[in-house]
Design an enzyme around this catalytic site. Structure first.
Site, short mmCIF file in Angstrom:
data_model
loop_
_atom_site.label_atom_id
_atom_site.label_comp_id
_atom_site.label_asym_id
_atom_site.label_seq_id
_atom_site.Cartn_x
_atom_site.Cartn_y
_atom_site.Cartn_z
N ASP A 156 31.75 52.25 35.94
CA ASP A 156 32.29 50.93 36.63
C ASP A 156 32.24 49.74 35.64
O ASP A 156 32.58 50.08 34.37
CB ASP A 156 31.05 50.83 37.83
CG ASP A 156 31.88 50.37 39.07
OD1 ASP A 156 31.93 48.94 38.89
OD2 ASP A 156 32.12 51.01 40.25
N HIS A 197 30.67 44.41 40.46
CA HIS A 197 31.01 45.40 41.30
C HIS A 197 29.94 46.66 40.84
O HIS A 197 29.62 47.35 41.69
CB HIS A 197 32.53 45.77 40.98
CG HIS A 197 32.94 46.90 41.95
ND1 HIS A 197 32.68 48.43 41.48
CD2 HIS A 197 33.34 46.90 43.12
CE1 HIS A 197 33.23 49.25 42.51
NE2 HIS A 197 33.82 48.15 43.39
N SER A 391 34.37 52.05 47.87
CA SER A 391 33.49 52.01 46.57
C SER A 391 32.21 52.01 47.20
O SER A 391 31.54 52.80 46.55
CB SER A 391 33.88 50.74 45.79
OG SER A 391 35.10 50.66 45.34
#
Length: 565
Positions: A156, A197, A391
């Site tokens: 990520d 994120h 996600s």
């Protein structure tokens, strides 16, 4: 070695040849490089483009690139390739080298899209999450099954140091390593998550915090974490960055005992699943024993919207559902409107399962996380941030897989996939009919407890062979089909409840039922091929399995921002 397609038993030779010719036209006889990267040769010979060069041996490929004068930016041993900067003249020289099998454009990868709407919750306890209870993970926690000893690699945007991620429930360090897969190409090494994120996803999977109800707020609070950075603070990377990240995970799997890899990103497919370089890397990870969990994508609700690498038939692809902000009331739970749906172009049902993905509360630094700075209305001002997407749903399932592997460490990836599907709960109405198509919800919402104690190990990926796929000796198709009116269905299952129709889309009144189970007859992972009448229209096919876009402008998204649901 020439590639072939697998045809089901009973198919005639003529039919087999016809299907193979339409679905998988071979490369030109005189072509050494099977992908046209750009049409006209550049007049300016000094202009370079980023490409991925693949062969049978990565060392020979690297030598060929260097001999042509190209600059290597990534070593991608997992797919026997390198990424390099090449001029058009250097590419022409490289095309004559027998060590080179394929050249791909190094597509751009993006992780964050534009904001949507919705409302946030401020002033709440960032440790009070609902999703572990919603999927039954709290029942496993009560039995001492917390993911201990299992390592999750999160590919990520990096990592923000926080006690609930640094330490497990006993205060032991559990971040085993941090790696920046972009370092060689970017000229600098950094594992910090300036996007936000990556930390949000990681905290959903394995935060060790305890809420006001005394329950853990992460799915696998004692799992170990491997941080693998492939995207920058703007959420941007490349195919080469992602493949390099997966390459590092595979190369270090034994050192860190990596069993799970979370892939919360997605891109529109530009080729058959087997020709996509990221999918090739993911299949290699699966083949060596790493359970790959991929997000379906946030491009739903239309069919045929599953992205890369979720369109890989072997992996566990996860869609999203939402509790409508009423976690204690299951009667208003619905499939998230943004959750991407199948089937894939090769006829596979995706996603395999859905998981909570609406307004999930996770950890994000408000000071340097770009997402938090751009959307302060969803941050509590301290550590908590609400975010929606597949996600987040994928991260939930990665945590569930860690719980399963703690209890049964010798499960194979195929075993895990089967147990997850067997334990899932489809959304049905009060008459037992599916509330959503299998192409929208797969086997249903994941249930950590039932998946962990499921006994069937044989129901997933039957008839498929990942090693043949990787070798290029055979490729596979699923059971999905399409009627002349555009309706998608599963071959041999013709009941209306299993068809894609407007009557089964986004009906708020349907509930998630505990009582409904798939029988053996409804398993779709047997690897069946289409026969003559089941060909997709041109809109769902590629005229040449080797052709890729030359624009380099197509984006992959770890999380295209969606409204909170």
């Amino acid at each position: 070695m020439k590639r072939t397609l697998v045809i089901t038993a009973g198919s005639s030779l003529a039919l087999a040849l016809a299907v193979a010719a339409v679905l998988y036209p071979g490369p030109p006889e005189d072509a050494r490089v099977g992908v046209l990267l750009w049409g006209e040769r550049s007049v300016e010979q000094s202009v370079t483009k980023s490409v991925i060069v693949q062969g049978q041996d990565a060392r020979l490929v690297a030598a060929a690139v260097e001999a042509a004068g190209g600059e290597i930016t990534h070593e991608l041993g997992v797919i026997h390739a390198v990424a390099a900067e090449l001029t058009s003249r250097q590419l022409a020289d490289l095309e004559q080298d027998p060590a080179v099998r394929r050249v791909y454009a190094n597509r751009t990868v993006e992780v964050v899209g534009k904001p949507g709407g919705g409302t946030g919750k401020s002033g709440e306890n960032f440790l009070d999450t609902d999703f572990p209870t919603l999927i039954g993970a709290d029942r496993l926690h009560a039995e001492g099954i917390t993911g201990a000893g299992v390592t999750i690699a999160v590919v990520d945007t990096g990592y923000w140091t926080d006690g609930f991620l640094d330490k497990d429930t006993l205060g032991n360090d559990r971040v085993l390593a941090k790696h920046d897969a972009r370092a060689r190409a970017k000229g600098a090494w950094s594992w910090e998550d300036h996007s936000g994120h990556g930390n949000h996803v990681a905290s959903i999977a394995l935060s060790s915090g305890v809420g006001s109800d005394g329950k853990y707020n992460g799915v696998a609070p004692d799992a170990n974490l491997l941080v693998v950075k492939a995207f920058d603070e703007n959420g941007v990377g490349t195919y080469a960055d992602v493949i390099a990240a997966i390459d590092w995970v595979v190369a270090n799997r034994a050192v860190h005992d990596v069993r799970v890899m979370n892939l919360s990103f997605s891109a529109p497919p530009s080729s058959h699943y087997w020709d996509d370089p990221i999918n090739q890397a993911v299949m290699k990870a699966w083949a060596v024993g790493i359970v790959a969990v991929a997000s379906a994508g946030n491009t739903g609700p239309d069919p045929m919207t599953i992205g890369v690498p979720g369109n890989t038939p072997y992996v566990i692809t996860v869609g999203a559902m939402t509790d409508n902000y009423t976690p204690a009331d299951g009667t208003d739970d619905v499939l998230a409107s943004f959750s991407a749906a199948g089937p894939t172009a090769e006829g596979f049902v995706k996603p395999e399962v859905v998981a909570p993905g609406g307004h999930l509360l996770g950890l994000m630094n408000p000071s340097w996380a770009k997402i938090a700075q751009e959307h302060p209305e969803f941050h509590d001002g301290w550590k908590g941030f609400r975010m929606s997407g597949t996600s987040q749903a994928a991260a939930v399932v990665s945590g569930v897989v860690a719980l399963m592997l703690q209890r049964e460490p010798f499960l194979t990836p195929d075993d895990v996939k089967c147990k997850l599907m067997r334990g899932a709960r489809p959304a049905v109405d009060d008459l037992g009919r599916l509330a959503y198509s299998v192409f929208q919800q797969g086997a249903g919402v994941v249930d950590a407890y039932d998946a962990t104690y499921a006994t069937d190990l044989t129901c997933a990926n039957r008839g498929l062979d990942v090693q043949q796929d990787l070798d290029g000796t055979a490729h596979f198709g699923g059971k999905a089909n399409q009627l002349p009116d555009g309706t998608y269905y599963i071959m041999d299952l013709t009941g209306d409840g299993y068809m894609w129709s407007d009557g089964y889309m986004w009906s708020d009144g349907y509930m998630w039922s505990d009582g409904y189970m798939w029988s053996d007859g409804y398993m779709w992972s047997d690897g069946y091929m289409w026969n003559d009448g089941y060909m997709w229209s041109d809109g769902y096919m590629w005229s040449d399995g080797y052709m890729w876009s030359d624009s380099l402008t197509e984006s992959m998204s770890v999380n295209v921002w969606v409204n909170q649901e």
